[in-house]
Design a protein around this motif. Structure first.
Motif, short mmCIF file in Angstrom:
data_model
loop_
_atom_site.label_atom_id
_atom_site.label_comp_id
_atom_site.label_asym_id
_atom_site.label_seq_id
_atom_site.Cartn_x
_atom_site.Cartn_y
_atom_site.Cartn_z
N SER A 1 0.87 -1.17 0.00
CA SER A 1 0.00 0.00 0.00
C SER A 1 0.91 1.22 0.00
CB SER A 1 -0.91 0.02 1.23
OG SER A 1 -1.79 -1.08 1.23
N VAL A 2 0.68 2.12 -0.95
CA VAL A 2 1.54 3.30 -1.12
C VAL A 2 0.65 4.54 -1.17
CG1 VAL A 2 3.25 4.43 -2.59
CG2 VAL A 2 3.22 1.92 -2.41
N MET A 3 0.99 5.55 -0.36
CA MET A 3 0.26 6.81 -0.42
C MET A 3 1.00 7.80 -1.29
SD MET A 3 -1.21 9.32 2.60
CE MET A 3 -2.39 8.07 3.17
N LEU A 4 0.26 8.40 -2.23
CA LEU A 4 0.82 9.40 -3.11
C LEU A 4 0.64 10.79 -2.50
CD1 LEU A 4 -0.48 8.03 -6.53
CD2 LEU A 4 1.64 7.47 -5.32
N PRO A 5 1.38 11.79 -2.97
CA PRO A 5 1.30 13.12 -2.34
C PRO A 5 -0.09 13.73 -2.33
CG PRO A 5 3.24 12.96 -3.73
CD PRO A 5 2.45 11.71 -3.96
N ASP A 6 -0.93 13.36 -3.29
CA ASP A 6 -2.28 13.93 -3.31
C ASP A 6 -3.26 13.16 -2.45
OD1 ASP A 6 -2.72 11.62 -4.76
OD2 ASP A 6 -3.24 12.62 -6.63
N GLY A 7 -2.76 12.21 -1.67
CA GLY A 7 -3.61 11.45 -0.74
C GLY A 7 -4.16 10.17 -1.31
N ARG A 8 -3.98 9.93 -2.60
CA ARG A 8 -4.44 8.66 -3.17
C ARG A 8 -3.67 7.50 -2.55
NH1 ARG A 8 -3.51 8.89 -9.36
NH2 ARG A 8 -1.89 10.38 -8.72
N MET A 9 -4.38 6.41 -2.28
CA MET A 9 -3.73 5.21 -1.79
C MET A 9 -3.72 4.17 -2.90
SD MET A 9 -2.26 3.93 0.94
CE MET A 9 -2.97 4.44 2.51
N ALA B 1 10.90 7.99 -3.53
CA ALA B 1 10.76 8.97 -4.59
C ALA B 1 9.48 8.81 -5.39
CB ALA B 1 11.96 8.89 -5.54
N LEU B 2 8.72 7.74 -5.15
CA LEU B 2 7.49 7.49 -5.91
C LEU B 2 6.28 7.38 -5.00
CD1 LEU B 2 8.88 4.89 -8.49
CD2 LEU B 2 8.51 7.33 -8.83
N GLY B 3 6.37 7.92 -3.81
CA GLY B 3 5.29 7.82 -2.85
C GLY B 3 5.78 7.19 -1.56
N VAL B 4 4.89 7.14 -0.58
CA VAL B 4 5.24 6.63 0.75
C VAL B 4 4.69 5.22 0.92
CG1 VAL B 4 5.05 7.01 3.23
CG2 VAL B 4 5.14 8.97 1.68
N ILE B 5 5.57 4.25 1.12
CA ILE B 5 5.14 2.89 1.42
C ILE B 5 4.52 2.90 2.82
CG2 ILE B 5 5.86 0.50 1.78
CD1 ILE B 5 8.13 1.03 -0.24
N VAL B 6 3.22 2.61 2.90
CA VAL B 6 2.48 2.68 4.16
C VAL B 6 2.44 1.33 4.86
CG1 VAL B 6 0.24 3.19 5.21
CG2 VAL B 6 1.09 4.60 3.32
#
Length: 527
Positions: A229-237, A262-267
């Motif tokens: 599950s990865v969160m993108l800067p605009d809040g999309r999961m 660099a491609l989002g936050v691994i949640v």
């Protein structure tokens, strides 16, 4: 007991080498160098390390998860490579994040990312902070309106354990020991032991494509990721589907494995785990030389025996590591380990027979000069490096991987190029090597180098040696990093290793996933 992370050193303050331990080791180090080390200069007090940062004002809604104090900024200012720690000691102002955000749930994480994106503030995801390649350093970001270090260690819960699937679903900020502790009641284990195991996170392992101590049977973490599950800067999961395998296009999990934030936050991640092994066997085997040991290693992995661990120390590594543990060795040394739910004695016997066919001499099972001595020093080596940095000793490592067909020429050429640089910089010193991971088609070589340095120019001296090794690796066709990721330190050589078309594809992916370019900018070939 909760331990305290060392803001200007490796690991935890409570685990630093004691003065008596350092005093016992110094004579051996001086013997290898053939002379005295530089004068002793202890590390500075944390409060005396000057940091560079701008003044940012977070929104009131984030004040509970934002830290602005000097100690928090210093802890997140750099990774834990030799370059990082020497820089922190050098007395010059060090770039640091302007703020440290520690979200406690996904809603707070999304709010931090939304604020940073709106303000064009760089965000650097931060797990345990053990990067040794400049992956978390806020460097070269002067064109941004600020930098936030995104500490994920509060996202540290185990969501689910499936004994039937042998999969654990856990948040990315959980530390290695805590993840294993949660699995133990289920009779399961991760069996992934990087040298940073005690203070690195699940998300960090995935984001750097790390590898662990059990080095042939369960080597690279990306092979064990079932879903992310990865969160993108605009809040999309973005959530990948938990599947054992698929052929529906390129694997989306692999896009984020190795992305270094660099491609989002691994949640969170679903990770394939194993039964806690009931049977564990280990032996060491002595060889007269490294090429013979390498050939035995190749024969064992190509025989599909799959030891859980197979490390091979060249004669220089065997001598140095043995001397530091009080029992110097001669020749090359192979360390074999087999483990599993069933007794793997027959596999061990077959591996030992192959080693003997290549000139190996198995040591008795109780011989402490073999596997036990090396294992006991494995987790302590970075603490030793920190202690010797007080004496301006340049001591670092780099690792690579090449096909079997490149050996032993590649080993000799990389070692010699690095040794020439060591002698040029320090006048004396050494270069050692060990095999840490082996595959049917190739092997990971892990080089270590050490040289006496000068307190006022350690980073420059280190760079001369490290660049010489990296140049030789590239010239020989090896990778710049088998398991430590790319970071900022390897970018120059990675441009040659990674095809230009793929670099362009990553830039296009970043534009889609992070159009404002706030996630760890400058790391993945922005130009």
């Amino acid at each position: 007991m909760t331990k305290t992370r060392n803001p200007i050193g490796w690991g935890y303050l409570e685990d630093r080498l004691e003065d008596k331990q350092r005093e016992r080791i110094l004579p051996a180090i001086q013997m290898f160098l053939g002379g005295e080390l530089a004068e002793h200069r202890p590390p500075p007090d944390d409060a005396d390390v000057a940091i560079l940062r701008a003044k940012l004002t977070p929104p009131d809604s984030l004040r509970e998860v934002i830290a602005t104090d000097h100690a928090s900024a210093l802890l997140h200012a750099a990774g834990r490579s030799f370059r990082d720690l020497a820089t922190l000691r050098a007395g010059n102002p060090v770039p640091a994040p302007d703020l440290v955000a520690t979200p406690r749930d996904e809603n707070e994480l999304a709010e931090v990312l939304a604020w940073a994106s709106d303000q064009s503030i760089a965000v650097i995801p931060f797990g345990g902070g053990s990067s040794v390649v400049g992956g978390v350093n806020p460097e070269g970001l002067e064109d941004r309106n600020g930098v936030v270090s995104l500490d994920l260690q509060q996202l540290n819960q185990v969501i689910e354990v499936s004994e039937r699937d042998r999969v654990v679903h856990a948040q990315a900020g959980i530390l290695g020991p805590d993840l294993d502790a949660a699995l133990k009641p289920h009779g399961l284990a991760v069996r992934h032991y990087p040298q940073s195991y005690f203070h690195s996170t699940l998300g960090g392992w995935v984001a750097t494509r790390g590898a662990g101590h059990f080095s042939t049977l369960r080597a690279k973490i990306e092979d064990r990721v079932q879903a992310l599950s990865v969160m993108l800067p605009d809040g999309r999961m973005v959530e990948t589907r938990p599947l054992p395998a698929s052929s529906i296009g390129p694997d989306p999990n692999r896009l984020w494995c190795g992305s270094e934030g660099a491609l989002g936050v691994i949640v969170d991640a679903r990770l394939r785990v194993v039964a806690d092994p009931e049977h564990k066997l280990s032996r060491s085997v002595a060889f007269d030389d490294f090429p013979a040991a390498l050939e035995a290693t190749r024969a064992i992995v190509q025989a599909d025996l799959w030891p859980s661990q197979m490390r091979v120390l060249d004669p220089y590594e065997n001598l140095v590591s043995g001397a530091l543990s009080g029992n110097p060795g001669q020749g090359a040394l192979m360390i074999l380990g087999f483990e599993g739910e069933r007794d793997r004695s027959r596999d061990l016997d077959d591996a030992l027979a192959i080693a003997q066919d290549h000139g190996g001499r198995p040591n008795p099972p109780a011989d402490s000069s073999g596997s036990g001595a090396w294992r006991d020093t494995f987790f302590r080596q970075p603490y030793l490096r920190d202690a010797l940095l007080d004496y301006a000793l340049i001591m670092d490592t780099f690792e690579t991987a090449v096909p079997w067909s490149a050996l032993p020429t590649f080993y000799h050429e990389v070692r010699q190029a690095t040794l020439d640089a060591v002698n040029e910089v320090g006048g004396t010193g050494g270069v050692t090597c060990r095999v840490t991971h082996a595959y049917p088609d190739g092997v990971c070589l892990y080089f270590s180098f050490y040289a006496p340095g000068r307190h006022d120019s350690l980073v420059q001296q280190w760079r001369e040696i490290r660049d010489a090794g990296a140049d030789a690796v590239n010239a020989g066709g090896g990778t710049q990093s088998h398991h430590h990721a790319m970071g900022r330190d390897h970018q120059r050589w990675a441009r040659e290793e990674i095809p230009a078309a793929f670099r362009g594809a990553v830039r296009a992916a970043r534009q889609e996933l992070d159009p404002r370019g706030i996630m760890n900018p400058g790391l993945w070939f922005d130009t």
